[in-house]
Enzyme design. Structure first.
Site, PDB file in Angstrom:
ATOM      1  N   LEU A 144      31.820   6.563   0.907  1.00 13.48           N
ATOM      2  CA  LEU A 144      30.446   6.680   0.432  1.00 13.48           C
ATOM      3  C   LEU A 144      30.266   7.711  -0.685  1.00 13.48           C
ATOM      4  CD1 LEU A 144      28.609   6.330   3.852  1.00 13.48           C
ATOM      5  CD2 LEU A 144      29.094   4.556   2.144  1.00 13.48           C
ATOM      6  N   CYS A 145      31.364   8.235  -1.221  1.00 12.68           N
ATOM      7  CA  CYS A 145      31.275   9.166  -2.354  1.00 12.68           C
ATOM      8  C   CYS A 145      30.982   8.405  -3.638  1.00 12.68           C
ATOM      9  CB  CYS A 145      32.584   9.937  -2.522  1.00 12.68           C
ATOM     10  SG  CYS A 145      32.789  11.271  -1.353  1.00 12.68           S
ATOM     11  N   HIS A 146      30.173   9.023  -4.482  1.00 11.04           N
ATOM     12  CA  HIS A 146      29.877   8.436  -5.782  1.00 11.04           C
ATOM     13  C   HIS A 146      31.046   8.666  -6.732  1.00 11.04           C
ATOM     14  CE1 HIS A 146      25.855   9.122  -4.068  1.00 11.04           C
ATOM     15  NE2 HIS A 146      25.498   8.079  -4.782  1.00 11.04           N
ATOM     16  N   ASP A 178      55.098  17.109   0.979  1.00  8.37           N
ATOM     17  CA  ASP A 178      56.011  15.998   0.687  1.00  8.37           C
ATOM     18  C   ASP A 178      57.243  16.479  -0.071  1.00  8.37           C
ATOM     19  OD1 ASP A 178      56.793  13.181   0.504  1.00  8.37           O
ATOM     20  OD2 ASP A 178      56.324  13.412  -1.626  1.00  8.37           O
ATOM     21  N   MET A 182      33.203  17.292  -2.340  1.00 10.05           N
ATOM     22  CA  MET A 182      34.223  16.366  -1.820  1.00 10.05           C
ATOM     23  C   MET A 182      35.404  16.268  -2.778  1.00 10.05           C
ATOM     24  SD  MET A 182      33.195  15.710   1.111  1.00 10.05           S
ATOM     25  CE  MET A 182      34.607  14.677   1.477  1.00 10.05           C
ATOM     26  N   GLU A 183      35.133  16.322  -4.055  1.00 12.03           N
ATOM     27  CA  GLU A 183      36.216  16.284  -5.044  1.00 12.03           C
ATOM     28  C   GLU A 183      37.087  17.535  -4.940  1.00 12.03           C
ATOM     29  OE1 GLU A 183      33.430  13.203  -5.941  1.00 12.03           O
ATOM     30  OE2 GLU A 183      33.092  15.306  -5.463  1.00 12.03           O
TER      31      GLU A 183
END
Length: 166
Positions: free
Chosen positions: A78-80, A131, A116-117
Site C-alpha cells: 500500500l506504499c505510494h 548475504d 517506509m523508504e
C-alpha cells in the site's frame, strides 16, 4: 481525514486501502532510519579492512539500500510510488565493535512521507551485508531497525525520544 488513532490503510469496512493523497500539499519531506548487523570481530575486521573475498561489502550494500528505497512501493503493497530526490546510506562500526550500524536518509518534495523508504533502505542494506558475509559468519543478527526522525507534511517534525530506542 483520519485521526492519529485510526489505521489509515484500512477503510470503513475494514478492507485494505491505499490512502488518497491527492489533496495533500506538496512539502519537503525527509526521514532517517537505522538498523544494525551484529557479527563476529573477525567478520567486522574483514569488512573494515576491505579484505572480504567478495570485495567492498559497504559499496554493494550501499547500492542495494538505495535500490531498496527506490523499490519500496513494489515491496510494500500500500506504499505510494515516490520520486525520491535523495537517498543516503551510511555505515559505522558499533562502539563495542560488535557489528555495523546502518543509517538511511530519504528525501523528496511530495504529498506523503518517506519513512517506509528509509526503513526499506536500511533493511535491504542489512540483508545485503548478511548475504555477502554469511559464508564466513552465518550467526550474524540483524536488529534495531527503526525510524529515528521525520520532517515535513501536516504532522511536521517528529524525532524518536531516548526512551523509545529499545
Amino acid at each position: 481525514m483520519t485521526s492519529q488513532n485510526t489505521l489509515s490503510h484500512v477503510n470503513q469496512h475494514g478492507e485494505a486501502n491505499m490512502v488518497d493523497v491527492t489533496d495533500k500539499n506538496v512539502t519537503q519531506r525527509v526521514a532517517y532510519a537505522e538498523g544494525r548487523v551484529y557479527m563476529s570481530a573477525q567478520t567486522l575486521a574483514l569488512i573494515n579492512n576491505k579484505q572480504h573475498a567478495k570485495g567492498d561489502v559497504f559499496a554493494v550494500a550501499r547500492i542495494a539500500g538505495i535500490q531498496g528505497a527506490k523499490k519500496c512501493s513494489d515491496l510494500i503493497p500500500l506504499c505510494h510510488p515516490l520520486m525520491l530526490t535523495k537517498v543516503q546510506i551510511d555505515f559505522t562500526t558499533l562502539d563495542d565493535n560488535s557489528g555495523i550500524g546502518i543509517t538511511a536518509m530519504c528525501k523528496l518534495a511530495g504529498q506523503t512521507g518517506v519513512e517506509m523508504e528509509a526503513l526499506t533502505a536500511v533493511s535491504v542494506a542489512a540483508l545485503t551485508l548478511f548475504d555477502m558475509c554469511k559464508a564466513v559468519d552465518p550467526g550474524m543478527v540483524i536488529g534495531g531497525i527503526k525510524v529515528l526522525e521525520k520532517q515535513g507534511g501536516k504532522s511536521g517534525h517528529w524525532q524518536r525520544k531516548e526512551e523509545q530506542n529499545t
